[in-house]
Structures are given as structure tokens and as C-alpha cells.
Scaffold this motif. Structure first.
Motif, mmCIF file in Angstrom:
data_model
loop_
_atom_site.group_PDB
_atom_site.id
_atom_site.type_symbol
_atom_site.label_atom_id
_atom_site.label_comp_id
_atom_site.label_asym_id
_atom_site.label_seq_id
_atom_site.Cartn_x
_atom_site.Cartn_y
_atom_site.Cartn_z
ATOM 1 N N THR A 33 0.811 -1.067 0.048
ATOM 2 C CA THR A 33 -0.077 0.153 -0.062
ATOM 3 C C THR A 33 0.864 1.188 0.165
ATOM 4 O O THR A 33 2.085 1.127 0.210
ATOM 5 N N GLY A 34 0.054 2.355 -0.230
ATOM 6 C CA GLY A 34 0.863 3.608 -0.164
ATOM 7 C C GLY A 34 0.965 4.029 1.087
ATOM 8 O O GLY A 34 0.691 3.394 2.221
ATOM 9 N N ALA A 35 1.332 5.427 1.452
ATOM 10 C CA ALA A 35 1.587 5.988 2.640
ATOM 11 C C ALA A 35 0.117 6.148 3.589
ATOM 12 O O ALA A 35 -0.873 6.453 2.843
ATOM 13 N N GLU A 38 -1.886 9.137 2.609
ATOM 14 C CA GLU A 38 -2.556 9.105 1.278
ATOM 15 C C GLU A 38 -3.816 8.115 1.354
ATOM 16 O O GLU A 38 -4.169 7.984 0.271
ATOM 17 N N LEU A 43 -1.349 -0.473 -3.965
ATOM 18 C CA LEU A 43 -0.482 -0.584 -5.263
ATOM 19 C C LEU A 43 -0.275 -1.931 -5.876
ATOM 20 O O LEU A 43 -0.091 -1.819 -6.961
ATOM 21 N N ARG A 122 6.591 5.381 3.013
ATOM 22 C CA ARG A 122 5.782 6.061 1.958
ATOM 23 C C ARG A 122 5.142 4.417 1.477
ATOM 24 O O ARG A 122 4.166 4.636 0.740
ATOM 25 N N HIS A 123 5.586 3.599 2.043
ATOM 26 C CA HIS A 123 5.193 2.159 1.478
ATOM 27 C C HIS A 123 5.013 1.153 2.609
ATOM 28 O O HIS A 123 5.804 1.317 3.448
#
Length: 739
Positions: A33-35, A38, A43, A122-123
Motif C-alpha cells: 500500500t501507499g503511505a 495518502e 498499489l 511511503r509504502h
């Protein structure tokens, strides 16, 4: 390229493409996943994730921020999990999520941060594992433990209930059982069917074994005599059938559900119970009940009462509650089972207690009826005592008699028939009648016993018996008494004289009815201060010693008797030998008063006396005589007050009571205490006299001379009075005159 260490220590090179392919085709669902800022958009997912969840990256993107949370059905620690993600910490949770086929499963979700070179997360990479099997297994174990815990609690409740039912003489036994049941239901109560339903916190063991069971009124359903139930809005039209009476009559086995919004005939069992329940539940809980469950408390022959439980259905539709009850959904199965067991055990215990109490009262009444009260004998101090063994509910075979044959001539008899049953009592009654008939006709004891043998042989009395028969004739010249006696297999009487004890063991013979040879007659002379003791083997017999050793103990104890009245001699012997008798005990004590010696030294004998008097006017005079002799023995100066008080108390027992009257005297150290017990439970009342007729001032006299009170005792009452000193009585009288 990625480097890993192989088994041979060499570095194996794996391409990024190969690693990506391996992760994508792994059998464990994985995602990236993203952050958090966000919204953690998905993803990337591997094939196992798509196959299991049924959604790919494109499907999840339309769910908005945090799409993975939309798949979660249950996560009690959701807030904690979000805080972990917000602060960049790894998260490990077990959540309930939907499968591809629409079913739910338990997943262990592990989400770990993938920090960038600059340290910013971020991930996130996540791995999910299906742990449904383990969760279900754990849930099954917990459920099994809960069932076991509940069963143990139910068994403990039943055990405590059984213990309470073992002592129904405790006046609040049923109330305490209800308190235990309220661990299962919000409210419960017992109602017993004694002359109609009554709310019960305890059990009246004096009621008949299966209850009086008077029926409440029944009305035809279209009767005009209806209970309007104006306090219950929306009551249905018509009269509901009397389901409670059907339960009491055994027409229904129960349990049944009783609607409290229905209309019942006003004097029916259901109508009465409904009104009482609504009032009690509202007062105790503040809730308005809709329905209650009614269980029958059944005895051997009929239903003794009801056990009512309310399951807390306030605000529920009564019709729906009835339907739920019929479907078995009104209360948990274990609750109904426990309540049914308690109701069944309560019924059995109540029936047994009442049956035992009835048999005990019957046996005691029969025994007392067959044991005559001692006659007053001029010139002699005579005291008699009988106590049945508490272990036997049946009647016993011990008996005695005191006969005023003529002026200056007294007949004394004591005997023992083998057994503790009705047959023994019947044999005892026959023997007593035979001895009485010959005692008034003949004078020599040996000849009397010969005649008794002849008649008993012809009567074929089924039980063997022993006895002692004696006559005492007053010798006018020196105030002595000539004694003649004979024995038929009975223990010898004792003669107590000047601290020495002698067994009158002459004139012995076989048991009654087995006299093959003419009976012998022994002779003795009683002087002033002498005591003659007749007794049965219950006074000395014990399991841990022989009868011979018991007789030796009686002789040794008798040498230490210090009492100067017959009642005192008996009390000393009982206190030292018969605190816990193992058989019936009968005693006759005869003492020749010593006008000079009795007043010289105060006796240190036990400061208590007891008598059993018949409920007849002659007992009033006997009670006065007993008190005067006791006051003389104890050196109590308030003899006139004691005589007045005991006269009034015994007179009340004779006038208003029934059965025998028990008189007890105690020297408390600061005054004489008088107790009179009769079989009438109604308390004494102080009145201003009876209008237009004599009497009615008895308790006023008692109140003037003593502090008094009363308390329930057995099936009757005990009235007590503690004499005030002469000075205190005069002060009280003066104070009342000034008011």
C-alpha cells in the motif's frame, strides 16, 4: 540483483524479475500500500490475494481511502491499529474479513513499513494468513469451558439449595433459596398452597404433609364476576382460563407461563397470583412484568405450592413472550433445568419435613397420653420425668405410674417394654391397665405381680417387658414409710440415705409373664430425708459400656447428690448422666421431707427444675406447691410473689391452651425465672378485665410482680417471668400510683 547465502556458503544471485514472480505467485496473500497520509491505497497484490479476496488493485481503488479496512467485518482493536499505522509502527492483528465467496473468515494481518532512504514511510507491505481453523477451535474451547463453568455454578447452586432444604425449621429457608436463584433470573418467589396460595419465605412444618390445598374459586369464562384490571391497559376481553389452579390440581405438569396482562376471575388462583406478583415485582425491581414462569412444587400426593420466576421481559409483548416460552426460547435451557430441580427438591423436602413433624407430634402425644401425670401424695415429695430418645420418631415402651391407692398408701410402678414402635406402646398401655386394676384390688406387690403374670400369659402380649412395683404406707407413729416392692427383670431401685446409696435388689424375678414361681416381696423403711429412686435403663445405658458399669456409675453419682427436694435430685442425676441419652428415659423420685434438716443448709444442687403438668385445673395447685418447695430449697424469699405469678401463668395455660403444660424454674442469681410452655401459639394479652364477669386481670398481676415476655416454642408458645425483688416491686407500685 539480490544476493542470498546458499548452503555451501556461496552467494547465489536472484534476479529482481525472478523475486517479483516468486512473491506474486506465493500461496500467501500479500499486498503493498501507499503511505498513511495518502489513505494507504493498495498499489500491488499477489495472485493469492486476488484469489482469496476476489478483488484486485483496480477493484480496491474504487473503495476510497483505506480500502483494506472496508473488507474488515470485525476488529475490536481498530483504533489501536490505526494509531500504530499513523506512527509508522508494524501492526499485527487478527480480524474478521470477507472471502471471495461471500463467507467470512478470520485473518491474521501483518503490516510492516517500508521506509525510504530518507526515513519517511511511503509504502507498507502486508501478509495475511487464514487462521479461521485456529480461532474456531479456540472459540469451541472457550465455549466448552463456559459450559463447564456454568454447569459447576448450577451444581453449586443446587447443592446450596439442598443444604438449605435440610433445615426447614429455619424460618427464612425459602427466602434464602430465592436469593440464590436470583443469580439466574431477575426475580423469583415461593408460594405455598396452605389454605389458598400464600407468599412464603419459610415453611410451616406444622401443616399436613401434603398441604391443606384449599382450592381458590373457579368461574365460568363468561361470568359477570370479572376482575376489571383497570390498572393494566389494553387487557384482552373475556376471562382467561385458570392455568395456576390447573397446575395446583395436577391437571398440568408445568411449568406454565402466566400472562400478567390477562383477565382472570377475581377469586381464582391465577387472579390472586397475578395481583400479588405485579405488586411485589414492581416494589422490588421497579419493573412492570409481562409474563412469569410458574413451576409446581409437588409433594407425594399433591402440589404443595409454586416457584415463580420472572425472566425480565419488561416492555416485551406478552403474546410474543408466550410464543417464545412454548418454543423453548423464553429462558435458557440450563435456567429452566435448575429451577425445575430446585422446585422438585423443595417439594420433596417440604413434604418430608411435614410428614416427620406430624409423626413426631403424633408419637409424642400418644406417649404423653399413655404416661399418667404423677398424683399429689400427702406427706411425700414425688417427682416424675420422661424423655423419649430424640433419634426415634416412634413411641417408646418406657412407662411409670403413681397411684394414690388409699389415704396413706401409694403405689409406684416403673417399667420398660422392648421396642420403639406402636406395638411397644400398645403393650405398654395394656400392662399399665392390668397393673392399675390389680393395684387397687390387692396390697402386696408380689401377689399383684403374680396376677399380672397370669393375665399377661393369657393376653399373649407380643413384647417382653420388665417392671418394678412398690407400695409405700405411712407409719403414723414416727412419720416413716413402710415400703414393699417386687421386681420382674427390672433394674433395682436405689435408696439414698445420708450420702450412702443401697440397691434394693431383693425380690427379683423373671420378666413379666414368665413368672414360673410365686413372686417375692421385699421390704424397707423410709425415714425423713430418705430418697427412693426408680428408673429405666435409658438413664445409664451407653454403647461404650455395659449395663453393669452404667449401674455402678449411677450409684456413685447418687452418693454425691446434694438436693433436698425430689425435683432437685432428679435434675442432678439428669445433668450428670443423661445429657445425651441413647434410649428413652423414665424416672420416679420419691423423697420423705425432713422438716428440720431441709431448712438448715442450702443445697448446692442445680438451680433449675422442671415439671410436666396436664392441662387441668388441679395443675394450678400442683404448680404452686412445686414453686413453694423449690423456693424453700433455694432460699428464695419472694415465695408469695412466685406463687402468684406461677398461678396466673399456669392458669392461662389451662384456660387458653391445650395438651400438657411444661413448668420450668431457674435461679438466675438475681431473681427467680419462671417459664410456662403450652401448645397454644397465641400470645398472652394484658387486659383490663372481662366486662360483667370475673377474671381477666392475670397478666396485670404478673406485670406488677415481674418482668415478663413470651416467644414461640415448637408449635405453641413459652411465657416467661422474672421476679423482681420485694423492694423493686414496692417502688414500681408506688410509681404507678402517683401517675
Amino acid at each position: 540483483m539480490t544476493e542470498t547465502s546458499g548452503h555451501n556458503g556461496a552467494v547465489a544471485r536472484v534476479s529482481d524479475q525472478l523475486l517479483s514472480t516468486a512473491i506474486g505467485r506465493a500461496g500467501v496473500p500479500m499486498f503493498i500500500t501507499g503511505a498513511w497520509d495518502e489513505g494507504m491505497p493498495v498499489l500491488w497484490v499477489n495472485d493469492a490475494f486476488v484469489e482469496t479476496v476476489g478483488a484486485g488493485v483496480g477493484d480496491l481503488s474504487v473503495l476510497g481511502p483505506n480500502p483494506l479496512l472496508s473488507l474488515v467485518d470485525e476488529d475490536p482493536e481498530r483504533d489501536t491499529a490505526q494509531q500504530d499505522l499513523l506512527e509508522g509502527r508494524p501492526m499485527l492483528r487478527i480480524v474478521s474479513a470477507r472471502r471471495r465467496d461471500g463467507s467470512t473468515a478470520w485473518w491474521q494481518v501483518s503490516v510492516n513499513p517500508l521506509p525510504s532512504p530518507d526515513g519517511v514511510v511511503r509504502h507498507w507491505v502486508g501478509i495475511t494468513t487464514d487462521v479461521s481453523e485456529y480461532v474456531d477451535r479456540q472459540a469451541a474451547q472457550l465455549a466448552s469451558l463456559e459450559v463447564e463453568r456454568r454447569q459447576r455454578a448450577d451444581l453449586d447452586l443446587i447443592a446450596q439449595t439442598t443444604e438449605l432444604l435440610g433445615d426447614l425449621e429455619y424460618p427464612y429457608a425459602l427466602r434464602d433459596i430465592v436469593d440464590l436463584l436470583r443469580a439466574l433470573v431477575p426475580w423469583a418467589a415461593f408460594y405455598l398452597n396452605d389454605d389458598g396460595l400464600v407468599f412464603a419465605e419459610g415453611v410451616d412444618v406444622a401443616s399436613p404433609p401434603s398441604g391443606r390445598g384449599r382450592r381458590h374459586a373457579r368461574y365460568i369464562p363468561d361470568s359477570d364476576h370479572l376482575d376489571p384490571l383497570g390498572d393494566v391497559p389494553g387487557a384482552p376481553e373475556g376471562v382467561t382460563s385458570d392455568i395456576v389452579q390447573d397446575l395446583l390440581d395436577g391437571v398440568l405438569d408445568g411449568p406454565v407461563v402466566l400472562r400478567l396482562d390477562a383477565r382472570y376471575a377475581p377469586h381464582s388462583a391465577s387472579g390472586w397470583l397475578r395481583r400479588d406478583l405485579v405488586r411485589r415485582v414492581v416494589e422490588e425491581t421497579g419493573a412492570v412484568p409481562g409474563t412469569v414462569v410458574v413451576h409446581a412444587v409437588a409433594g407425594r400426593r399433591r402440589v404443595l405450592g409454586l416457584l415463580v420466576t420472572w425472566t425480565g421481559d419488561e416492555g416485551l409483548d406478552a403474546e410474543a413472550s408466550v410464543e417464545a416460552f412454548e418454543a423453548g426460547l423464553h429462558e435458557p435451557d440450563h435456567v429452566r433445568t435448575v429451577v425445575e430441580v430446585v422446585a422438585r427438591r423443595a417439594g420433596t423436602a417440604i413434604d418430608n419435613a411435614r410428614l416427620y413433624a406430624r409423626e413426631h407430634r403424633l408419637a409424642e402425644a400418644l406417649q404423653r397420653a399413655m404416661l399418667p401425670e404423677q398424683a399429689d401424695v400427702t406427706g411425700l415429695d414425688v417427682w416424675t420425668y420422661y424423655a423419649p430418645n430424640a433419634e426415634h420418631a416412634q413411641v417408646g415402651g418406657d412407662w411409670y405410674d403413681v397411684l394414690q391407692i388409699a389415704d396413706g398408701t401409694v403405689g409406684l410402678v416403673i417399667g420398660d417394654v422392648v421396642g420403639h414402635d406402636v406395638e411397644a406402646a400398645a403393650a405398654m398401655g395394656q400392662l399399665r391397665s392390668v397393673v392399675r386394676s390389680y393395684a387397687y384390688e390387692l396390697t402386696t406387690p408380689g401377689i399383684v405381680l403374680d396376677r399380672v403374670d397370669q393375665l399377661v400369659t393369657g393376653m399373649r402380649i407380643p413384647r417382653s417387658a420388665s417392671m418394678v412395683y412398690a407400695t409405700l404406707q405411712h407409719v403414723a407413729d414416727d412419720d416413716s414409710w413402710a415400703v414393699e416392692y417386687t421386681r420382674a427383670g427390672h433394674l433395682p431401685p436405689l435408696l439414698l440415705r445420708d450420702g450412702e446409696v443401697r440397691q434394693l435388689d431383693a425380690a427379683g424375678g423373671s420378666l413379666v409373664g414368665f413368672g414360673a414361681q410365686p413372686r417375692l416381696t421385699g421390704k424397707e423403711v423410709l425415714r425423713s430425708g430418705d430418697v427412693l429412686l426408680f428408673y429405666t435403663d435409658g438413664l445409664i445405658e451407653r454403647r461404650d459400656r455395659s449395663l453393669k458399669v452404667g449401674l455402678e456409675a449411677l450409684v456413685e453419682t447418687s452418693t454425691r447428690v446434694t438436693a433436698r427436694d425430689a425435683a432437685g435430685v432428679g435434675e442432678e442425676l439428669l445433668s450428670r448422666l443423661a445429657d445425651a441419652p441413647e434410649d428413652d428415659v423414665a424416672i420416679v423420685v420419691v423423697r420423705v421431707p425432713d422438716p428440720v434438716g431441709d431448712t438448715q443448709v442450702q443445697s448446692p444442687s442445680p438451680r433449675s427444675r422442671r415439671w410436666l403438668l396436664p392441662s387441668e385445673p388441679a395443675s394450678i395447685g400442683r404448680a404452686r406447691h412445686a414453686v413453694l418447695r423449690t423456693c424453700q430449697t433455694w432460699g428464695v424469699s419472694e415465695t408469695a410473689s412466685a406463687e402468684l405469678v406461677v398461678s396466673e401463668l399456669v392458669a392461662n395455660g389451662v384456660l387458653h391452651g391445650w395438651g400438657n403444660i411444661a413448668l420450668r424454674l431457674f435461679d438466675t442469681g438475681d431473681g427467680l425465672r419462671i417459664e410456662v410452655e403450652d401448645s397454644n401459639p397465641a400470645p398472652p394479652v394484658t387486659t383490663d378485665g372481662h366486662p360483667n364477669r370475673l377474671g381477666g386481670f392475670g397478666m396485670q398481676i404478673v406485670e406488677r410482680l415481674a418482668d415478663w415476655g413470651w416467644r414461640p416454642a415448637g408449635s405453641g408458645k413459652l411465657v416467661w417471668a422474672k421476679l423482681r425483688s420485694t423492694a423493686a416491686s414496692e417502688e414500681l407500685g408506688a410509681a404507678r400510683q402517683t401517675r
